[in-house]
Design an enzyme around this catalytic site. Structure first.
Site, PDB file in Angstrom:
ATOM      1  N   ASP A   1       1.001  -1.533  -0.242  1.00 30.05           N
ATOM      2  CA  ASP A   1       0.164  -0.315  -0.159  1.00 30.05           C
ATOM      3  C   ASP A   1       0.678   1.114  -0.265  1.00 30.05           C
ATOM      4  O   ASP A   1       0.241   2.488  -0.104  1.00 30.05           O
ATOM      5  CB  ASP A   1      -0.725  -0.018   1.401  1.00 30.05           C
ATOM      6  CG  ASP A   1      -1.757  -1.210   1.021  1.00 30.05           C
ATOM      7  OD1 ASP A   1      -2.302  -1.141   0.397  1.00 30.05           O
ATOM      8  OD2 ASP A   1      -2.711  -1.001   2.429  1.00 30.05           O
TER       9      ASP A   1
ATOM     10  N   ARG B   1      -0.580  -8.139  -6.499  1.00 28.70           N
ATOM     11  CA  ARG B   1       0.452  -8.557  -5.676  1.00 28.70           C
ATOM     12  C   ARG B   1       0.910  -9.992  -5.901  1.00 28.70           C
ATOM     13  O   ARG B   1       1.788 -10.704  -5.034  1.00 28.70           O
ATOM     14  CB  ARG B   1      -0.386  -9.161  -3.911  1.00 28.70           C
ATOM     15  CG  ARG B   1      -1.013 -10.238  -3.573  1.00 28.70           C
ATOM     16  CD  ARG B   1      -1.095  -9.458  -2.412  1.00 28.70           C
ATOM     17  NE  ARG B   1      -1.942 -10.807  -2.098  1.00 28.70           N
ATOM     18  CZ  ARG B   1      -2.393 -11.449  -1.139  1.00 28.70           C
ATOM     19  NH1 ARG B   1      -3.185 -10.604   0.069  1.00 28.70           N
ATOM     20  NH2 ARG B   1      -3.003 -12.795  -0.050  1.00 28.70           N
TER      21      ARG B   1
ATOM     22  N   TYR C   1      -5.224  -9.809  -6.510  1.00 23.48           N
ATOM     23  CA  TYR C   1      -4.344 -10.806  -6.153  1.00 23.48           C
ATOM     24  C   TYR C   1      -3.861 -11.253  -7.641  1.00 23.48           C
ATOM     25  O   TYR C   1      -2.328 -11.555  -6.909  1.00 23.48           O
ATOM     26  CB  TYR C   1      -5.251 -12.457  -6.455  1.00 23.48           C
ATOM     27  CG  TYR C   1      -5.614 -12.643  -4.402  1.00 23.48           C
ATOM     28  CD1 TYR C   1      -4.783 -12.480  -4.018  1.00 23.48           C
ATOM     29  CD2 TYR C   1      -6.852 -12.676  -4.823  1.00 23.48           C
ATOM     30  CE1 TYR C   1      -5.282 -12.300  -2.351  1.00 23.48           C
ATOM     31  CE2 TYR C   1      -7.838 -12.845  -3.648  1.00 23.48           C
ATOM     32  CZ  TYR C   1      -7.429 -12.268  -2.476  1.00 23.48           C
ATOM     33  OH  TYR C   1      -7.737 -12.572  -1.130  1.00 23.48           O
ATOM     34  N   MET C   2      -3.955 -10.487  -8.013  1.00 22.59           N
ATOM     35  CA  MET C   2      -2.823 -10.535  -9.654  1.00 22.59           C
ATOM     36  C   MET C   2      -2.087  -9.837  -9.553  1.00 22.59           C
ATOM     37  O   MET C   2      -0.722  -9.561  -9.952  1.00 22.59           O
ATOM     38  CB  MET C   2      -3.836 -10.351 -11.307  1.00 22.59           C
ATOM     39  CG  MET C   2      -4.674 -11.430 -11.099  1.00 22.59           C
ATOM     40  SD  MET C   2      -6.214 -10.341 -13.335  1.00 22.59           S
ATOM     41  CE  MET C   2      -5.404 -10.267 -13.707  1.00 22.59           C
TER      42      MET C   2
ATOM     43  N   GLY D   1      -5.238  -1.095  -0.964  1.00 21.17           N
ATOM     44  CA  GLY D   1      -5.533   0.190   0.153  1.00 21.17           C
ATOM     45  C   GLY D   1      -6.203  -0.038   1.511  1.00 21.17           C
ATOM     46  O   GLY D   1      -7.529   0.299   1.425  1.00 21.17           O
TER      47      GLY D   1
END
Length: 249
Positions: A67, A218, A215-216, A111
């Site tokens: 973040d 990170r 998830y894509m 975030g």
């Protein structure tokens, strides 16, 4: 190299004295911890415990949160990669919104307490009409009226919302995960349903294409900037430990 972690991430809280004793039993002399506020707080508690049991071990932290809300440094590693991937999701939302009649492209981005990823992706994509971040005092009625205006005048709209708005636009349950972090209400589907209900009341046609690329974003491999940045941070952490420092970040 793949994104993610080789050592597995966990939000559990083992006893710090037990961790210190484990480090002592394994004769671990350098202990590196990557994470944000909670992780560093835990690392310092483990460091205090190593001092209590008289075990010489360099405990060194490396600031990490996707973040980008660690105030002691300008930017956390992984943030640049996250923004690059998030921008792709926003661009996809624009294509969907533009290519379908009466369509809104809605993207929820990571975030928890800040909107750095959402804001940077929105600026980079250049086609975002509305960007909502948790730092804002958001008037939902004004947002809905602006969405209506955009749909009446342009016929499409692109919206980006940071996940932290799940604790500002709406109230979360107050429950916490194993790491002590508040479980946020899922603002993306809620916002989609809220907008859909408003347009149904107005009798206006509407389609919403909702994208959640969490998830894509990170899990991808680091880009060149973050790869180099990680190397520098890793080298500095090892240098600090080898120089005899402990309880540092």
């Amino acid at each position: 190299m793949e994104g993610g972690t080789m050592l597995i991430s966990d939000r559990g809280n083992p006893a710090h004295l037990d961790m210190a004793k484990m480090l002592q039993s394994k004769n671990v002399r350098q202990y590196f911890v990557l994470g944000g506020d909670g992780t560093h707080k835990g690392a310092m508690q483990t460091f205090d415990c190593t001092m209590e049991i008289d075990h010489e071990c360099a405990v060194v932290g490396v600031p990490k949160t996707i973040d980008n809300d660690v105030p002691m440094i300008d930017q956390t590693f992984g943030f640049d990669t996250a923004c690059t991937e998030a921008t792709k999701a926003v661009n996809s939302a624009y294509v969907e919104a533009k290519g379908n009649a009466n369509c809104i492209g809605l993207v929820k981005l990571m975030g928890r307490h800040c909107g750095f990823i959402a804001m940077n992706a929105a600026l980079a994509a250049r086609d975002v009409d509305i960007c909502l971040i948790p730092e804002m005092n958001i008037d939902l009625e004004k947002v809905l009226k602006h969405v209506e205006h955009l749909m009446r005048t342009k016929g499409h709209c692109v919206m980006v919302v940071a996940e932290g708005c799940g604790d500002t636009l709406i109230q979360s349950s107050g429950e916490k995960d194993a790491g002590g972090n508040k479980i946020l209400a899922d603002v993306g589907p809620w916002l989609k349903d809220t907008i859909t209900a408003r347009f149904k009341t107005l009798g206006l046609p509407l389609t919403i294409k909702y994208i959640d690329p969490t998830y894509m974003i990170r899990s991808v491999a680091a880009n060149s900037y973050d790869s180099t940045y990680c190397s520098v941070l890793g080298q500095m952490a090892v240098h600090g430990a080898m120089a005899g420092y402990s309880g540092i970040t």
